[in-house]
Design an enzyme around this catalytic site. Structure first.
Site, PDB file in Angstrom:
ATOM      1  N   ARG A   1       1.284 -34.811   2.966  1.00 56.09           N
ATOM      2  CA  ARG A   1       2.473 -33.757   3.192  1.00 56.09           C
ATOM      3  C   ARG A   1       2.932 -32.701   2.022  1.00 56.09           C
ATOM      4  O   ARG A   1       3.060 -31.346   2.041  1.00 56.09           O
ATOM      5  CB  ARG A   1       3.280 -34.425   4.021  1.00 56.09           C
ATOM      6  CG  ARG A   1       4.291 -32.867   4.969  1.00 56.09           C
ATOM      7  CD  ARG A   1       5.018 -34.212   5.683  1.00 56.09           C
ATOM      8  NE  ARG A   1       6.084 -35.104   5.235  1.00 56.09           N
ATOM      9  CZ  ARG A   1       7.497 -35.052   5.307  1.00 56.09           C
ATOM     10  NH1 ARG A   1       7.173 -35.518   6.754  1.00 56.09           N
ATOM     11  NH2 ARG A   1       8.613 -35.542   4.627  1.00 56.09           N
TER      12      ARG A   1
ATOM     13  N   LYS B   1       2.579 -40.655  -7.983  1.00 58.20           N
ATOM     14  CA  LYS B   1       2.806 -41.165  -7.837  1.00 58.20           C
ATOM     15  C   LYS B   1       3.073 -41.594  -6.611  1.00 58.20           C
ATOM     16  O   LYS B   1       4.854 -41.649  -5.938  1.00 58.20           O
ATOM     17  CB  LYS B   1       4.312 -40.971  -8.994  1.00 58.20           C
ATOM     18  CG  LYS B   1       4.037 -42.250 -10.126  1.00 58.20           C
ATOM     19  CD  LYS B   1       4.771 -43.660  -9.295  1.00 58.20           C
ATOM     20  CE  LYS B   1       5.758 -43.661  -8.422  1.00 58.20           C
ATOM     21  NZ  LYS B   1       6.515 -44.470  -8.256  1.00 58.20           N
TER      22      LYS B   1
ATOM     23  N   ALA C   1       5.397 -45.209  -4.072  1.00 58.92           N
ATOM     24  CA  ALA C   1       5.703 -46.507  -3.769  1.00 58.92           C
ATOM     25  C   ALA C   1       5.066 -47.608  -4.576  1.00 58.92           C
ATOM     26  O   ALA C   1       3.866 -47.887  -4.338  1.00 58.92           O
ATOM     27  CB  ALA C   1       6.320 -46.516  -2.428  1.00 58.92           C
TER      28      ALA C   1
ATOM     29  N   GLY D   1      12.024 -39.494  -0.842  1.00 58.57           N
ATOM     30  CA  GLY D   1      13.019 -40.981  -1.262  1.00 58.57           C
ATOM     31  C   GLY D   1      14.417 -40.255  -1.675  1.00 58.57           C
ATOM     32  O   GLY D   1      14.648 -39.666  -0.370  1.00 58.57           O
ATOM     33  N   SER D   2      15.147 -40.897  -1.568  1.00 57.79           N
ATOM     34  CA  SER D   2      16.400 -41.427  -1.704  1.00 57.79           C
ATOM     35  C   SER D   2      17.063 -40.615  -2.687  1.00 57.79           C
ATOM     36  O   SER D   2      17.051 -39.978  -3.193  1.00 57.79           O
ATOM     37  CB  SER D   2      16.863 -43.074  -2.529  1.00 57.79           C
ATOM     38  OG  SER D   2      17.210 -43.113  -3.173  1.00 57.79           O
TER      39      SER D   2
ATOM     40  N   GLU E   1      13.333 -34.060  -0.858  1.00 54.59           N
ATOM     41  CA  GLU E   1      12.900 -34.423   0.610  1.00 54.59           C
ATOM     42  C   GLU E   1      13.611 -36.186   0.830  1.00 54.59           C
ATOM     43  O   GLU E   1      13.357 -37.243   0.336  1.00 54.59           O
ATOM     44  CB  GLU E   1      11.642 -34.836   1.487  1.00 54.59           C
ATOM     45  CG  GLU E   1      10.557 -33.423   1.663  1.00 54.59           C
ATOM     46  CD  GLU E   1      11.377 -32.738   2.887  1.00 54.59           C
ATOM     47  OE1 GLU E   1      11.971 -33.196   3.738  1.00 54.59           O
ATOM     48  OE2 GLU E   1      10.891 -31.683   2.913  1.00 54.59           O
TER      49      GLU E   1
ATOM     50  N   CYS F   1      12.686 -41.398   7.794  1.00 53.03           N
ATOM     51  CA  CYS F   1      13.838 -41.114   7.042  1.00 53.03           C
ATOM     52  C   CYS F   1      15.207 -40.099   8.607  1.00 53.03           C
ATOM     53  O   CYS F   1      16.135 -39.833   8.355  1.00 53.03           O
ATOM     54  CB  CYS F   1      14.156 -39.949   6.429  1.00 53.03           C
ATOM     55  SG  CYS F   1      12.199 -38.660   6.540  1.00 53.03           S
TER      56      CYS F   1
ATOM     57  N   GLU G   1      22.169 -45.122   5.130  1.00 57.58           N
ATOM     58  CA  GLU G   1      20.919 -44.935   6.781  1.00 57.58           C
ATOM     59  C   GLU G   1      20.828 -46.340   6.078  1.00 57.58           C
ATOM     60  O   GLU G   1      20.844 -47.175   5.839  1.00 57.58           O
ATOM     61  CB  GLU G   1      20.375 -44.215   5.046  1.00 57.58           C
ATOM     62  CG  GLU G   1      19.089 -43.893   5.694  1.00 57.58           C
ATOM     63  CD  GLU G   1      18.092 -42.987   5.001  1.00 57.58           C
ATOM     64  OE1 GLU G   1      18.112 -43.014   3.472  1.00 57.58           O
ATOM     65  OE2 GLU G   1      17.335 -42.164   5.402  1.00 57.58           O
TER      66      GLU G   1
HETATM   67  P1  NAP Z   1      13.459 -44.450  -3.669  1.00 62.20           P
HETATM   68  O1  NAP Z   1      13.534 -45.859  -3.630  1.00 62.20           O
HETATM   69  O2  NAP Z   1      14.135 -43.131  -3.506  1.00 62.20           O
HETATM   70  O3  NAP Z   1      11.830 -44.326  -4.116  1.00 62.20           O
HETATM   71  C1  NAP Z   1      10.976 -43.364  -3.660  1.00 62.20           C
HETATM   72  C2  NAP Z   1       9.924 -43.250  -5.153  1.00 62.20           C
HETATM   73  O4  NAP Z   1      10.794 -42.599  -5.605  1.00 62.20           O
HETATM   74  C3  NAP Z   1       8.713 -44.190  -4.884  1.00 62.20           C
HETATM   75  O5  NAP Z   1       7.867 -43.548  -5.528  1.00 62.20           O
HETATM   76  C4  NAP Z   1       9.459 -44.841  -6.406  1.00 62.20           C
HETATM   77  O6  NAP Z   1       8.950 -45.563  -7.147  1.00 62.20           O
HETATM   78  C5  NAP Z   1      10.444 -43.437  -7.102  1.00 62.20           C
HETATM   79  N1  NAP Z   1      10.916 -43.771  -8.043  1.00 62.20           N
HETATM   80  C6  NAP Z   1      12.186 -44.677  -8.066  1.00 62.20           C
HETATM   81  N2  NAP Z   1      12.973 -44.633  -9.450  1.00 62.20           N
HETATM   82  C7  NAP Z   1      12.788 -43.453  -9.726  1.00 62.20           C
HETATM   83  C8  NAP Z   1      13.003 -43.114 -11.075  1.00 62.20           C
HETATM   84  N3  NAP Z   1      14.192 -42.995 -11.250  1.00 62.20           N
HETATM   85  N4  NAP Z   1      12.015 -41.670 -11.500  1.00 62.20           N
HETATM   86  C9  NAP Z   1      11.058 -41.321 -11.115  1.00 62.20           C
HETATM   87  N5  NAP Z   1      11.285 -42.359 -10.321  1.00 62.20           N
HETATM   88  C10 NAP Z   1      11.065 -42.690  -9.048  1.00 62.20           C
HETATM   89  O7  NAP Z   1      13.031 -44.549  -2.376  1.00 62.20           O
HETATM   90  P2  NAP Z   1      12.768 -45.524  -0.887  1.00 62.20           P
HETATM   91  O8  NAP Z   1      12.815 -46.938  -0.973  1.00 62.20           O
HETATM   92  O9  NAP Z   1      10.600 -45.708  -1.332  1.00 62.20           O
HETATM   93  O10 NAP Z   1      12.052 -45.273   0.354  1.00 62.20           O
HETATM   94  C11 NAP Z   1      13.101 -44.613   1.326  1.00 62.20           C
HETATM   95  C12 NAP Z   1      13.874 -43.479   1.049  1.00 62.20           C
HETATM   96  O11 NAP Z   1      13.207 -42.321   1.132  1.00 62.20           O
HETATM   97  C13 NAP Z   1      15.012 -43.916   2.217  1.00 62.20           C
HETATM   98  O12 NAP Z   1      16.023 -42.902   2.228  1.00 62.20           O
HETATM   99  C14 NAP Z   1      14.302 -41.781   3.373  1.00 62.20           C
HETATM  100  O13 NAP Z   1      14.807 -41.310   3.895  1.00 62.20           O
HETATM  101  C15 NAP Z   1      13.071 -41.537   2.268  1.00 62.20           C
HETATM  102  N6  NAP Z   1      12.447 -40.467   3.174  1.00 62.20           N
HETATM  103  C16 NAP Z   1      12.931 -39.328   3.348  1.00 62.20           C
HETATM  104  C17 NAP Z   1      11.771 -38.747   3.784  1.00 62.20           C
HETATM  105  C18 NAP Z   1      12.352 -36.701   3.977  1.00 62.20           C
HETATM  106  O14 NAP Z   1      11.201 -36.744   4.174  1.00 62.20           O
HETATM  107  N7  NAP Z   1      13.089 -36.387   4.051  1.00 62.20           N
HETATM  108  C19 NAP Z   1      10.606 -39.559   3.802  1.00 62.20           C
HETATM  109  C20 NAP Z   1      11.041 -40.171   4.150  1.00 62.20           C
HETATM  110  C21 NAP Z   1      11.892 -41.590   3.376  1.00 62.20           C
HETATM  111  P3  NAP Z   1       8.922 -47.079  -6.837  1.00 62.20           P
HETATM  112  O15 NAP Z   1       8.186 -47.662  -5.219  1.00 62.20           O
HETATM  113  O16 NAP Z   1       8.201 -47.539  -7.806  1.00 62.20           O
HETATM  114  O17 NAP Z   1      10.419 -47.705  -7.163  1.00 62.20           O
END
Ligand code: NAP
Length: 484
Positions: free
Chosen positions: A166, A181, A183, A235-236, A257, A291, A389
């Site tokens: 996307r 980068k 997950a 991500g979150s 997002e 999400c 969530e």
């Molecule tokens: P996340 O913990 O925020 O991680 C997302 C990405 O960010 C991963 O690649 C993670 O790497 C990286 N990351 C974490 N901390 C970071 C930092 N300090 N600096 C740079 N990168 C960092 O989210 P998640 O648990 O993978 O995904 C679930 C979340 O994504 C949910 O809240 C969901 O709602 C949201 N989401 C939103 C959408 C949308 O389109 N709005 C779509 C899908 C998911 P690591 O894996 O190494 O921690």
């Protein structure tokens, strides 16, 4: 069809920077199978220097890629679409192995994820500017769109392919280079994609993939480097906020997002069977780890019990919990033990606050991070599950009396990604759709994602749009040329 072992052996496990390369220092980290907890393989663990290498490679080819004709860029994207489609079963199995979702879910994601390459192969040639005479008569105005430049994409684990494509599809179509980068839980799918892109004719350096177990440290030098022109993150909300703060130092352009807390609103006049079918999709797509997943069900009191009973029947008769690779499975494990603890805690909190458990509610013993389809009714307004969530197959249901109360309850959240509404009354559907504070609304539909539509949120769910004609704009700058 390849066996699991053959498939894993065929996936590059080094970083992808103009091809496979080792991480500086040679470090690796483990990738686990959430259905068993076992180690699937190890991948290269990028250091900050490796991120800089990827940016060097992106910068080196940025000008050349931007100058490549949009038709040629589009043809390469189209070839990638064909390549993913031809290897759909491999991608599906790989995602099921590293992320856990049931194979039918993975197949859906492969179709959805590949489609961003087809859609943006078509959009690549439709980037238009504008030419007009200044109304004052003092000259001419030319508006020209140019690629933003090298981009960094950071993606989550829940859709290992689609959350990448996307971003990659529109960026490449616009003439930008990109470093992804992924997950750390699900790095394999992006590595396979990078290999396919290269085989499809994408020049070296245009797309790099850096896998890492220390995301913050590895992305920091990129956020500090003025050669990087854009950060796109999925991500979150918590991590998104941190990244916006970091990006502010260099006034880096960002798209976010972020998390959701989607309300699913059912009115008395709705087709209840259709609403139950929609609820099954909105709740259980991707095992609830989406999400866009319906996070809370607001049902008008006149149909509250009928809806609840029918949803319990539908979930108990159709959901089969098990390893995603088992053909009978419809609901795979959660991604990790941490996620399992969060979901269990939210359910326990709701029950202790007075909610009634109508289905599920207890994780089976391991191995694997399984949680059953769960329904809670009579959930009190202060229960955490209505505010946070859930990211699991749990449906909390609450009643409401009037249309105004239903709308107010739906909007009572910091998040604003998507909402769903079921009603047969068109006036009401439009009134509610306009009143809902979310970037997207499903009317009598439980799934809204479509590569041809602008996906994105408002409030704490972020900003920017992916897909549709809007998606490519995120990777374009507008230049105004004043002509005499
Ligand atoms: P996340 O913990 O925020 O991680 C997302 C990405 O960010 C991963 O690649 C993670 O790497 C990286 N990351 C974490 N901390 C970071 C930092 N300090 N600096 C740079 N990168 C960092 O989210 P998640 O648990 O993978 O995904 C679930 C979340 O994504 C949910 O809240 C969901 O709602 C949201 N989401 C939103 C959408 C949308 O389109 N709005 C779509 C899908 C998911 P690591 O894996 O190494 O921690």
């Amino acid at each position: 069809m390849m066996s699991e072992r053959e498939l894993l052996q065929s996936i590059p496990t080094q970083l992808w920077i103009g091809g496979p390369v080792d991480a500086t220092g040679g470090g690796t980290f483990e990738v686990h199978n959430p259905a068993t907890g076992e180690v699937l393989t190890r991948v290269a663990d990028a250091m900050p220097e490796d991120a800089v290498r990827a940016l060097d490679a992106a910068v080196a080819v940025q000008e050349q890629w931007a100058a490549t004709s949009s038709r040629e860029r589009g043809e390469i994207l189209r070839a990638v679409f064909e390549a993913i489609t031809a290897r759909a079963e491999e991608f599906a199995l790989l995602m099921t192995l590293e992320m856990g979702k049931a194979l039918p879910e993975s197949r859906n994601e492969v179709r959805y994820g590949a489609e961003f390459f087809r859609w943006f192969s078509e959009e690549a040639v439709r980037v238009h500017g504008r030419y007009l005479h200044a109304p004052s008569g003092t000259g001419r105005i030319m508006v020209h769109k140019q690629p933003v430049g090298p981009c960094l994409a950071i993606t989550p684990w829940n859709f290992p392919l689609a959350m990448g494509t996307r971003k990659i599809g529109p960026a490449l179509a616009a003439g930008c280079t990109m470093i992804v980068k992924p997950a750390s839980a699900t790095p394999l799918t992006m590595l396979l994609l990078a290999k396919l892109c290269s085989a499809a004719g994408l020049p070296d350096g245009v797309l790099s993939v850096i896998t890492s177990s220390h995301s913050g440290a590895v992305t920091q030098p990129l956020l500090d480097d003025p050669r990087l022109r854009k950060l796109t993150f999925t991500g979150s909300t918590e991590v998104g906020k941190t990244l916006v703060q970091k990006a502010a130092g260099g006034l880096l352009r960002t798209s976010m997002e972020l998390g959701g807390n989607a309300p699913f609103v059912v009115f008395d006049d709705a087709d209840i069977d259709a609403a139950v079918q929609g609820a099954m999709l909105a709740k259980l797509r991707n095992g609830g780890e989406a999400c866009t997943a319906a996070n809370r069900f607001h049902v008008q009191n006149g149909v509250l019990e009928e809806f609840t009973t029918k949803l319990v029947e539908a979930m108990s008769s159709t959901v089969a919990l098990g390893p995603g690779t088992d053909p009978a499975t419809t609901l795979g494990p959660l991604i990790s033990e941490d996620q399992l603890d969060i979901v269990s805690e939210l359910v326990e909190d709701a029950v202790s606050a007075g909610a009634r458990l109508r289905l599920g509610g207890k994780a089976p013993s391991g191995p694997g991070w399984f949680y059953p389809a769960t329904i809670l009714s009579d959930v009190p307004p202060h229960a955490r599950i209505l505010r946070e969530e859930v990211f699991g197959p749990v449906a909390p249901i609450v009643g409401f009396e009037t249309e105004e109360q239903g709308l107010a309850a739906a909007n009572d959240t910091e998040f604003g990604l998507v909402s769903y509404v079921y009603t047969r009354d068109l006036d009401r559907a439009l009134r509610i759709a306009e009143g809902l504070e979310t970037g997207m609304v499903g009317v009598n539909r439980g799934v809204i994602s479509d590569p041809a539509a602008p996906f994105g949120g408002v409030k704490a769910s972020g900003f920017g749009r992916e897909g549709g004609t809007e998606g490519i704009e995120e990777y374009l700058s507008t230049k105004y040329i004043a002509l005499n």
